[in-house]
Motif scaffolding. Structure first.
Motif, PDB file in Angstrom:
ATOM      1  N   TYR A  24       0.848  -1.193   0.000  1.00  0.00           N
ATOM      2  CA  TYR A  24       0.000   0.000   0.000  1.00  0.00           C
ATOM      3  C   TYR A  24       0.879   1.238   0.000  1.00  0.00           C
ATOM      4  O   TYR A  24       1.839   1.332   0.775  1.00  0.00           O
ATOM      5  N   LEU A  25       0.583   2.167  -0.883  1.00  0.00           N
ATOM      6  CA  LEU A  25       1.351   3.406  -0.974  1.00  0.00           C
ATOM      7  C   LEU A  25       0.553   4.604  -0.478  1.00  0.00           C
ATOM      8  O   LEU A  25       1.088   5.462   0.203  1.00  0.00           O
ATOM      9  N   GLY A  26      -0.728   4.675  -0.841  1.00  0.00           N
ATOM     10  CA  GLY A  26      -1.571   5.764  -0.346  1.00  0.00           C
ATOM     11  C   GLY A  26      -1.641   6.963  -1.259  1.00  0.00           C
ATOM     12  O   GLY A  26      -1.562   8.109  -0.809  1.00  0.00           O
ATOM     13  N   SER A  41      -0.054   8.363   5.121  1.00  0.00           N
ATOM     14  CA  SER A  41       0.224   7.144   4.348  1.00  0.00           C
ATOM     15  C   SER A  41       1.719   7.015   4.096  1.00  0.00           C
ATOM     16  O   SER A  41       2.496   7.963   4.291  1.00  0.00           O
ATOM     17  N   PRO A  42       2.170   5.832   3.620  1.00  0.00           N
ATOM     18  CA  PRO A  42       3.579   5.675   3.255  1.00  0.00           C
ATOM     19  C   PRO A  42       4.034   6.699   2.223  1.00  0.00           C
ATOM     20  O   PRO A  42       5.171   7.177   2.280  1.00  0.00           O
ATOM     21  N   ILE A  96       6.134  12.035  -1.228  1.00  0.00           N
ATOM     22  CA  ILE A  96       5.457  12.119  -2.524  1.00  0.00           C
ATOM     23  C   ILE A  96       4.414  13.231  -2.467  1.00  0.00           C
ATOM     24  O   ILE A  96       3.686  13.359  -1.488  1.00  0.00           O
ATOM     25  N   GLU A  97       4.351  14.038  -3.517  1.00  0.00           N
ATOM     26  CA  GLU A  97       3.497  15.225  -3.519  1.00  0.00           C
ATOM     27  C   GLU A  97       2.448  15.163  -4.624  1.00  0.00           C
ATOM     28  O   GLU A  97       2.626  14.451  -5.633  1.00  0.00           O
ATOM     29  N   ILE A  98       1.383  15.904  -4.430  1.00  0.00           N
ATOM     30  CA  ILE A  98       0.378  16.065  -5.481  1.00  0.00           C
ATOM     31  C   ILE A  98       1.036  16.726  -6.689  1.00  0.00           C
ATOM     32  O   ILE A  98       1.760  17.709  -6.562  1.00  0.00           O
ATOM     33  N   GLY A  99       0.804  16.172  -7.856  1.00  0.00           N
ATOM     34  CA  GLY A  99       1.419  16.695  -9.070  1.00  0.00           C
ATOM     35  C   GLY A  99       2.645  15.923  -9.502  1.00  0.00           C
ATOM     36  O   GLY A  99       3.139  16.110 -10.625  1.00  0.00           O
ATOM     37  N   ASP A 100       3.158  15.041  -8.644  1.00  0.00           N
ATOM     38  CA  ASP A 100       4.269  14.176  -9.039  1.00  0.00           C
ATOM     39  C   ASP A 100       3.797  13.181 -10.093  1.00  0.00           C
ATOM     40  O   ASP A 100       2.656  12.703 -10.043  1.00  0.00           O
ATOM     41  N   VAL A 101       4.683  12.847 -11.021  1.00  0.00           N
ATOM     42  CA  VAL A 101       4.427  11.763 -11.962  1.00  0.00           C
ATOM     43  C   VAL A 101       5.370  10.619 -11.608  1.00  0.00           C
ATOM     44  O   VAL A 101       6.595  10.775 -11.684  1.00  0.00           O
ATOM     45  N   ILE A 102       4.808   9.512 -11.177  1.00  0.00           N
ATOM     46  CA  ILE A 102       5.615   8.342 -10.815  1.00  0.00           C
ATOM     47  C   ILE A 102       5.918   7.566 -12.092  1.00  0.00           C
ATOM     48  O   ILE A 102       5.016   7.046 -12.751  1.00  0.00           O
ATOM     49  N   THR A 103       7.205   7.512 -12.442  1.00  0.00           N
ATOM     50  CA  THR A 103       7.630   6.874 -13.686  1.00  0.00           C
ATOM     51  C   THR A 103       8.309   5.524 -13.457  1.00  0.00           C
ATOM     52  O   THR A 103       8.540   4.775 -14.407  1.00  0.00           O
ATOM     53  N   GLY A 104       8.638   5.231 -12.196  1.00  0.00           N
ATOM     54  CA  GLY A 104       9.268   3.955 -11.886  1.00  0.00           C
ATOM     55  C   GLY A 104       9.038   3.584 -10.442  1.00  0.00           C
ATOM     56  O   GLY A 104       8.911   4.455  -9.572  1.00  0.00           O
ATOM     57  N   PHE A 105       8.961   2.275 -10.183  1.00  0.00           N
ATOM     58  CA  PHE A 105       8.760   1.804  -8.811  1.00  0.00           C
ATOM     59  C   PHE A 105       9.481   0.472  -8.636  1.00  0.00           C
ATOM     60  O   PHE A 105       9.226  -0.470  -9.385  1.00  0.00           O
ATOM     61  N   GLY A 106      10.400   0.416  -7.657  1.00  0.00           N
ATOM     62  CA  GLY A 106      11.112  -0.822  -7.380  1.00  0.00           C
ATOM     63  C   GLY A 106      11.882  -1.358  -8.571  1.00  0.00           C
ATOM     64  O   GLY A 106      11.982  -2.563  -8.751  1.00  0.00           O
ATOM     65  N   GLY A 107      12.415  -0.455  -9.407  1.00  0.00           N
ATOM     66  CA  GLY A 107      13.169  -0.882 -10.574  1.00  0.00           C
ATOM     67  C   GLY A 107      12.320  -1.216 -11.775  1.00  0.00           C
ATOM     68  O   GLY A 107      12.842  -1.602 -12.824  1.00  0.00           O
ATOM     69  N   VAL A 133       6.809   0.604   2.020  1.00  0.00           N
ATOM     70  CA  VAL A 133       5.491   0.142   1.575  1.00  0.00           C
ATOM     71  C   VAL A 133       4.678  -0.334   2.776  1.00  0.00           C
ATOM     72  O   VAL A 133       5.185  -1.076   3.626  1.00  0.00           O
ATOM     73  N   GLY A 134       3.419   0.095   2.831  1.00  0.00           N
ATOM     74  CA  GLY A 134       2.540  -0.287   3.928  1.00  0.00           C
ATOM     75  C   GLY A 134       1.689  -1.490   3.568  1.00  0.00           C
ATOM     76  O   GLY A 134       1.889  -2.151   2.543  1.00  0.00           O
ATOM     77  N   ARG A 135       0.713  -1.772   4.417  1.00  0.00           N
ATOM     78  CA  ARG A 135      -0.170  -2.925   4.247  1.00  0.00           C
ATOM     79  C   ARG A 135      -1.557  -2.444   3.824  1.00  0.00           C
ATOM     80  O   ARG A 135      -2.127  -1.546   4.424  1.00  0.00           O
ATOM     81  N   ASN A 136      -2.095  -3.063   2.787  1.00  0.00           N
ATOM     82  CA  ASN A 136      -3.432  -2.725   2.313  1.00  0.00           C
ATOM     83  C   ASN A 136      -4.331  -3.936   2.493  1.00  0.00           C
ATOM     84  O   ASN A 136      -4.302  -4.868   1.706  1.00  0.00           O
TER      85      ASN A 136
END
Length: 517
Positions: A303-305, A336-337, A343-354, A393-396
């Protein structure tokens, strides 16, 4: 047990199949909750697809290898009686199924045939699905909706042997379940294939027990990839035209090498039968979930949030990205995590964990696959720069709730200000508007008072009652400030402007192109 005896036993069973109605068609999970008899099968038979050619002229070698590993899954479920003493499906629909008229075609005015019982007595009803053996020790894969709510589960092997089955584990979000049976000898198995290699046009076979008539094989092609039916957070269905019907749920979709590349799950249908639009869970997605279920029974998702949305070409242009892609963060859950990681509003996440993130679904799956407590690297595009941060990373453990999409009424007139370049009329938040739109006391921004129907803002989806809280990631507190930042964006040569909008309980980004204004 012979197919005909199975058919007779379930001819008058109560209807239990789950269905999602999207007028004027039905999205039906391909589980058979009570059969309508051979006449029903004849009425829904599909004409074979013209032009399908088997390798070497026949699919027989593939069927001979795979069919022995396909099973029928029979479940017993509680059906509570209604006020008339009639058995009602356990989904609380009181028998008002979208298939009612479909069954009345064959049973007349007597309605849907269901077992009768004295009032206040619970009843049992049986439902049929399919599955396939992945372990010679009796490990079986099927859909979760085939066994969901079952009080007992029985598996019928291809040779007719009936054995009780135990539910090892199930996962609602991916609609998968693992069963285990005890047999006196090693059982035939079927191998997993690589669904990522599937291409539109590839030949596939669907194997299962439609309508309880016995194991059946149908052929077709892959019609499309990546279909989202909005049935769960990880939808990535393979669309096929190989006919599948109610009862096929949980059966394997195999390629021309005889490997499982998907799990038949749902159909689009106006009548409950196949019309050549079916859907299967990709094997690469299913195999990872099944492996976890075999170990523990339940799955804990990461969970990222964040609330995310796609990056369109207009959004990419407004944010200085050279191409669309990634997941745009529209909201961050407090505490949240994601919030703790920065992490901010308006960010574009282009990669996660490689892993490269091409769209929001990629991010949802990548985060879900990570064990809670793991630390992962997040690649972000923020205000024209690429940065990298670390997130725990949290728990969902709960399903994500859908945000409200209800439209708001047009606000009362306040201090109005036009934005002709976009076709917008903005106004400040007055006490009357705050009350009318049910805004929080600390809500700031510019309220959309009117939208010109032939301008860019209308085409982008803006509507009266929206509250613009940021323009190009610059917070705005009034209509005048919003207009000023929009004008600056236009003068800078940008092709579009990025607006952060509050709409009811939802916060979204809307990119509005200047050229269309």
């Amino acid at each position: 047990m012979s197919p005909s005896s199975i058919l007779r036993r379930h001819r008058v069973a109560a209807l239990l199949g789950a269905a999602l109605i999207i007028t004027p068609v039905v999205v039906s999970f391909a589980q058979n909750g009570g059969n309508a008899g051979l006449s029903t099968v004849a009425a829904t038979t599909q004409t074979p697809v013209a032009g399908i050619k088997a390798p070497n002229g026949s699919f027989a070698p593939i069927v001979a290898t795979t069919k022995p590993a396909v099973v029928t899954v029979t479940t017993v479920m509680n059906a509570q009686p209604n006020a008339m003493g009639e058995a009602s499906p356990p989904d609380g629909s009181n028998g008002n199924s979208p298939f009612d008229d479909y069954f009345r075609q064959f049973f007349g005015d007597q309605g849907i045939p269901v077992p009768k019982a004295p009032p206040q007595q619970s009843q049992h009803a049986e439902a049929l699905g399919s599955g396939f053996i992945v372990g010679s020790d009796g490990t079986i894969v099927t859909n979760n909706h085939v066994v969901d709510g079952a009080t007992s589960i029985k598996v019928t092997l291809d040779d007719g042997t009936e054995l009780p089955a135990k539910l090892v584990g199930h996962d609602t979000k991916n609609d998968l379940a693992v069963l285990k049976i005890k047999a006196s000898k090693p059982l035939p198995t079927i191998k997993w294939g690589d669904s990522n290699k599937l291409m539109t046009g590839d030949q596939v076979l669907a194997i299962g027990n439609p309508f309880g008539i016995g194991t059946t094989v149908t052929a077709g092609i892959v019609s499309a990839r990546g279909r989202d039916l909005h049935s769960g957070p990880f939808d990535d269905f393979i669309q096929i035209d190989a006919p599948i019907n109610r009862g096929n749920s949980g059966g394997p979709l195999v390629d021309v090498d005889g490997n499982v590349v998907g799990i038949d799950t749902a159909i689009f249908s106006p009548n409950g039968g196949s019309v050549g639009v079916g859907f299967a869970i990709p094997s690469n997605q299913a195999q990872k979930v099944v492996a976890k279920l075999m170990k523990g029974g339940n799955i804990e998702y990461g969970y990222l949030g964040v609330q995310i949305q796609p990056v369109t070409q207009d959004v990419a242009s407004a944010m200085g990205l050279d191409h669309p892609g990634g997941a745009l963060v529209a909201a961050v859950t407090q505490g949240s995590p994601a919030a703790k990681a920065g992490i901010e509003i308006g960010d574009v996440i282009t990669g996660f964990g490689g892993q490269e993130i091409k769209d929001p679904k990629d991010l949802s799956r990548a985060v879900a696959d990570v064990a809670p407590g793991a630390k992962e690297t997040v690649n972000i595009w923020r205000k024209g720069k690429a940065i990298q941060i670390s997130a725990d990373v949290g728990r969902n453990s709960e399903d994500t709730q859908t945000a409200s999409t209800g439209e708001q009424g047009k606000p009362s007139a306040g201090q109005g200000l036009g934005v002709p370049s976009l076709g917008l009329g903005l106004t400040d938040i007055t006490p009357d508007i705050r009350q009318e739109l049910n805004l929080a006391d600390n809500q700031r921004g510019a309220v959309v008072e009117r939208v010109s129907p032939d301008k860019a803002a209308s085409a982008a989806g803006l509507q009266p009652g929206d509250v613009i809280v940021a323009v190009d990631q610059t917070p705005v507190k009034s209509a005048r400030q919003a207009n000023q930042v929009i004008a600056e964006a236009s003068k800078s040569g940008k092709k579009s402007v990025l607006l952060l909008v509050d709409r009811g309980d939802q916060q979204i980004f809307v990119a509005v192109p200047f050229a269309a204004g």
